[in-house]
Design a protein around this motif. Structure first.
Motif, PDB file in Angstrom:
ATOM      1  N   SER A  11       0.860  -1.189   0.000  1.00 29.43           N
ATOM      2  CA  SER A  11       0.000   0.000   0.000  1.00 29.43           C
ATOM      3  C   SER A  11       0.896   1.239   0.000  1.00 29.43           C
ATOM      4  O   SER A  11       1.798   1.325   0.838  1.00 29.43           O
ATOM      5  CB  SER A  11      -0.860   0.031   1.260  1.00 29.43           C
ATOM      6  N   GLU A  43      -1.913  -1.367  -3.666  1.00 30.10           N
ATOM      7  CA  GLU A  43      -3.178  -1.421  -2.918  1.00 30.10           C
ATOM      8  C   GLU A  43      -3.512  -0.022  -2.395  1.00 30.10           C
ATOM      9  O   GLU A  43      -3.245   0.314  -1.235  1.00 30.10           O
ATOM     10  CB  GLU A  43      -3.071  -2.477  -1.813  1.00 30.10           C
ATOM     11  N   TYR A 201     -10.120  -3.839   2.129  1.00 32.11           N
ATOM     12  CA  TYR A 201      -8.934  -4.649   1.819  1.00 32.11           C
ATOM     13  C   TYR A 201      -9.333  -6.100   1.527  1.00 32.11           C
ATOM     14  O   TYR A 201      -8.893  -6.686   0.535  1.00 32.11           O
ATOM     15  CB  TYR A 201      -7.944  -4.570   2.991  1.00 32.11           C
ATOM     16  N   ARG A 219       3.027 -13.876   1.854  1.00 35.16           N
ATOM     17  CA  ARG A 219       2.949 -12.604   2.585  1.00 35.16           C
ATOM     18  C   ARG A 219       3.237 -12.864   4.052  1.00 35.16           C
ATOM     19  O   ARG A 219       3.362 -14.010   4.492  1.00 35.16           O
ATOM     20  CB  ARG A 219       1.559 -11.987   2.396  1.00 35.16           C
ATOM     21  N   LEU A 223      -0.786 -11.442   8.406  1.00 40.38           N
ATOM     22  CA  LEU A 223      -2.038 -11.589   7.654  1.00 40.38           C
ATOM     23  C   LEU A 223      -2.601 -13.011   7.705  1.00 40.38           C
ATOM     24  O   LEU A 223      -3.564 -13.332   7.027  1.00 40.38           O
ATOM     25  CB  LEU A 223      -1.828 -11.132   6.201  1.00 40.38           C
TER      26      LEU A 223
HETATM   27  N1  GLU Z   1      -1.452  -4.366   1.105  1.00 38.83           N
HETATM   28  C1  GLU Z   1      -1.140  -5.180   2.233  1.00 38.83           C
HETATM   29  C2  GLU Z   1      -0.038  -4.534   3.038  1.00 38.83           C
HETATM   30  O1  GLU Z   1       0.656  -3.672   2.526  1.00 38.83           O
HETATM   31  C3  GLU Z   1      -0.708  -6.583   1.860  1.00 38.83           C
HETATM   32  C4  GLU Z   1      -1.807  -7.358   1.287  1.00 38.83           C
HETATM   33  C5  GLU Z   1      -1.532  -8.832   1.054  1.00 38.83           C
HETATM   34  O2  GLU Z   1      -0.379  -9.226   0.837  1.00 38.83           O
HETATM   35  O3  GLU Z   1      -2.500  -9.562   1.003  1.00 38.83           O
HETATM   36  O4  GLU Z   1       0.145  -4.911   4.180  1.00 38.83           O
END
Ligand code: GLU
Length: 287
Positions: A11, A43, A201, A219, A223
């Motif tokens: 992001s 994002e 998101y 990732r 998450l």
């Molecule tokens: N945009 C998210 C972030 O910068 C990561 C999203 C993902 O990898 O699903 O933390």
């Protein structure tokens, strides 16, 4: 076996730090090692916090690290129609509803529930939605939406779970491959969009992973629990199920997750103080 399709999805609301470097490098190395593809996704749905200079810095920092990605880059702010289409489908299926409480009203409801003996929090520590908007009649919803009142569109979690039954995903979170049971109920009736924000998101990430043909979502472990919501949305929207790898995080000296607001670990600050891309790989534990 078809080539792996991986993605890095930052992001642009701050400068990339060592944690992002680890994630981007793991994805890049995996694509290179397996003859796979790496796509980049910006994002930027939160237009109040995202800034063009941060987006430009993402390209510069990744290129400096030696990372190459496929063009075109997908920028979420250019694809709101895709998210609206997914929402329309959930709405047709009777799985979303508008709630009208302000943040302050929600906080007061939560405080009251907590005084009465406790109220559950989601895996990120935020209280579950305590309101009763799911029970509003269709006519009442329509009337309030038409008056221009702000609203959040929420997933009716109970109905969604009832429709899909038990779900799980394949992950290599502790290096061995394991099947992790999804627990979307732990998140309550999550917000999927707001009156002035066409997607959250959670919704954008599953729609985009499918549209970009992502086979492996790699990732950070922060998450991991969000994947429960993502699996549920994939099932509701008939989207393919990627394989997941939630990798270790880079922590600060106090064992906390890095933040975009501390400049010390920002890649551009490290570059300015003379670190090289090889140093970065070493610092994040990749060499
Ligand atoms: N945009 C998210 C972030 O910068 C990561 C999203 C993902 O990898 O699903 O933390």
């Amino acid at each position: 076996m078809p080539p792996l399709v991986l993605r890095f999805a930052p992001s642009p609301n701050g400068y990339l730090h060592l944690g992002h470097a680890l994630s981007a490098l793991i994805n890049f190395d995996m694509a290179r090692r397996t003859g796979g593809r790496l796509v980049l996704r910006i994002e930027d749905i939160d237009t109040t916090r995202c800034r063009p200079e941060y987006e430009e810095a993402i390209y510069q920092d990744l290129a400096w690290l030696g990372i190459a990605w496929e063009e075109p880059v997908r920028r979420q702010s250019k694809h709101f129609d895709d998210y609206r289409a997914a929402l329309a489908r959930l709405e047709r299926d009777g799985l979303i509803y508008p709630s009208f409480e302000s943040r302050a009203e929600i906080a007061a409801l939560v405080a009251a529930r907590e005084r009465q003996g406790g109220w559950p929090r989601d895996p990120d520590g935020a209280p579950l939605y305590p309101g009763g908007a799911a029970a509003l009649s269709a006519a009442e919803r329509k009337r309030r939406m038409e008056t221009g009142e702000p609203y959040a569109l929420r997933l009716d979690m109970k109905a969604a779970i009832a429709r899909c039954g038990p779900l799980s995903w394949t992950d290599t979170v502790s290096n061995a491959t394991e099947v992790i049971p999804a627990d979307p109920a732990a998140w309550g009736d999550v917000v999927l969009a707001r009156k002035d924000t066409p997607t959250s998101y959670h919704l954008a990430v599953v729609v985009d992973d499918a549209l970009q043909g992502i086979t492996h979502v790699v990732r950070g472990r922060d998450l991991l629990h969000a994947t429960s919501v993502h699996r549920l949305l994939q099932a509701l929207l008939d989207l393919p199920e990627p394989i997941y790898h939630h990798h270790r995080l880079v922590l600060d000296g106090d064992g906390r997750k890095l933040s975009k607001s501390t400049n010390a670990t920002a890649l551009r600050a490290l570059r300015q103080s003379g670190e090289t891309p090889t140093d970065i790989r070493r610092i994040v534990g990749l060499e």
